[in-house]
Design a protein around this motif. Structure first.
Motif, PDB file in Angstrom:
ATOM      1  N   ASP A  27      55.514  38.143  57.790  1.00 35.81           N
ATOM      2  CA  ASP A  27      55.601  38.710  56.449  1.00 35.81           C
ATOM      3  C   ASP A  27      54.163  38.862  55.972  1.00 35.81           C
ATOM      4  O   ASP A  27      53.242  38.843  56.793  1.00 35.81           O
ATOM      5  N   GLY A  28      53.934  39.002  54.687  1.00 37.02           N
ATOM      6  CA  GLY A  28      52.591  39.275  54.197  1.00 37.02           C
ATOM      7  C   GLY A  28      51.630  38.107  54.185  1.00 37.02           C
ATOM      8  O   GLY A  28      50.442  38.280  53.936  1.00 37.02           O
ATOM      9  N   SER A  30      52.316  35.212  56.584  1.00 37.42           N
ATOM     10  CA  SER A  30      52.704  34.354  57.705  1.00 37.42           C
ATOM     11  C   SER A  30      52.549  35.094  59.026  1.00 37.42           C
ATOM     12  O   SER A  30      52.877  36.277  59.121  1.00 37.42           O
ATOM     13  N   GLU A  47      57.934  38.026  49.401  1.00 32.77           N
ATOM     14  CA  GLU A  47      58.855  37.737  50.494  1.00 32.77           C
ATOM     15  C   GLU A  47      59.338  39.054  51.090  1.00 32.77           C
ATOM     16  O   GLU A  47      59.381  40.077  50.401  1.00 32.77           O
ATOM     17  N   PHE A  48      59.705  39.032  52.354  1.00 34.15           N
ATOM     18  CA  PHE A  48      60.086  40.252  53.057  1.00 34.15           C
ATOM     19  C   PHE A  48      61.166  41.034  52.307  1.00 34.15           C
ATOM     20  O   PHE A  48      61.106  42.257  52.221  1.00 34.15           O
ATOM     21  N   GLY A  63      57.722  43.573  49.736  1.00 35.72           N
ATOM     22  CA  GLY A  63      57.647  42.566  50.789  1.00 35.72           C
ATOM     23  C   GLY A  63      57.412  43.194  52.153  1.00 35.72           C
ATOM     24  O   GLY A  63      56.590  42.712  52.937  1.00 35.72           O
ATOM     25  N   ARG A  64      58.090  44.275  52.425  1.00 36.35           N
ATOM     26  CA  ARG A  64      57.880  44.997  53.687  1.00 36.35           C
ATOM     27  C   ARG A  64      56.496  45.635  53.720  1.00 36.35           C
ATOM     28  O   ARG A  64      55.822  45.610  54.750  1.00 36.35           O
ATOM     29  N   ARG A  67      53.941  43.017  54.586  1.00 32.92           N
ATOM     30  CA  ARG A  67      53.932  42.711  56.022  1.00 32.92           C
ATOM     31  C   ARG A  67      53.244  43.824  56.806  1.00 32.92           C
ATOM     32  O   ARG A  67      52.478  43.556  57.729  1.00 32.92           O
ATOM     33  N   GLU A 164      67.898  33.790  59.567  1.00 35.64           N
ATOM     34  CA  GLU A 164      66.734  34.416  58.946  1.00 35.64           C
ATOM     35  C   GLU A 164      65.769  33.353  58.486  1.00 35.64           C
ATOM     36  O   GLU A 164      66.073  32.175  58.441  1.00 35.64           O
ATOM     37  N   ASP A 168      58.686  30.692  51.946  1.00 34.38           N
ATOM     38  CA  ASP A 168      57.415  29.970  51.920  1.00 34.38           C
ATOM     39  C   ASP A 168      57.332  29.126  50.669  1.00 34.38           C
ATOM     40  O   ASP A 168      58.043  29.340  49.727  1.00 34.38           O
TER      41      ASP A 168
END
Length: 169
Positions: A27-28, A30, A47-48, A63-64, A67, A164, A168
């Motif tokens: 993700d953005g 991790s 978050e994603f 979130g996407r 990432r 899933e 975080d």
């Protein structure tokens, strides 16, 4: 006390050591290398599954997008991550470099993560720069990733039972 755990093909680095190689953006904020997960120190990205609002009021998958930005920054070349600690989820907390680029700082400077002040003031200036330039998340309105996780914790826990990722902190 340093935590050292066996990993297929070697030993995980200890705090203060550097792990170098190819990583994947989860993700953005991790990363993953093999079976080991890494959390980027002192930043927090959406978050994603999180969505945000553009300046015109339309939703978008921030979130996407976060990432995708991290994936672009780390590219396909080697990354060098200095391990600072291990978090309660057994992720290595790290500051990472792609060549001479500080990936943590660049995620904040590009506006796709915020400075996670609870974990350090390292990137507050980069956040102020992104906010002023209206980059990334700052182009419209968004809920902080921490607030979004707290509001969606129950549904995220149910999702994690289906395989899933857990959120975080």
């Amino acid at each position: 006390m340093a935590i050292v755990a066996a990993r297929q093909g070697g030993i995980l680095p200890e705090m203060g050591e550097t792990d170098t190689g190819r990583f994947t953006a989860m993700d953005g904020d991790s990363l993953r290398k093999g079976e080991q997960e890494y959390r980027l120190h002192a930043i927090d990205a959406p978050e994603f599954a999180q969505t945000c609002l553009r300046a015109d009021g339309r939703n978008y998958p921030c979130g996407r997008d976060a990432r995708e930005q991290l994936a672009r920054l780390i590219g396909s070349g080697p990354l060098s991550c200095r391990i600072l600690e291990t978090d309660r989820y057994r992720r290595m907390v790290a500051e990472c470099q792609a060549g001479t680029l500080n990936v943590n700082e660049e995620m904040v400077r590009s506006g796709w993560a915020i400075a996670y002040r609870r974990h350090g003031q390292d990137y507050a200036a980069a956040e102020a720069e992104a906010r002023k330039a209206r980059r990334g998340l700052w182009q419209g309105r968004f809920e902080t990733p921490e607030d979004w996780r707290n509001a969606n914790r129950d549904s995220l826990k149910r999702s994690s039972l289906l395989g899933e990722m857990l959120p975080d902190d």
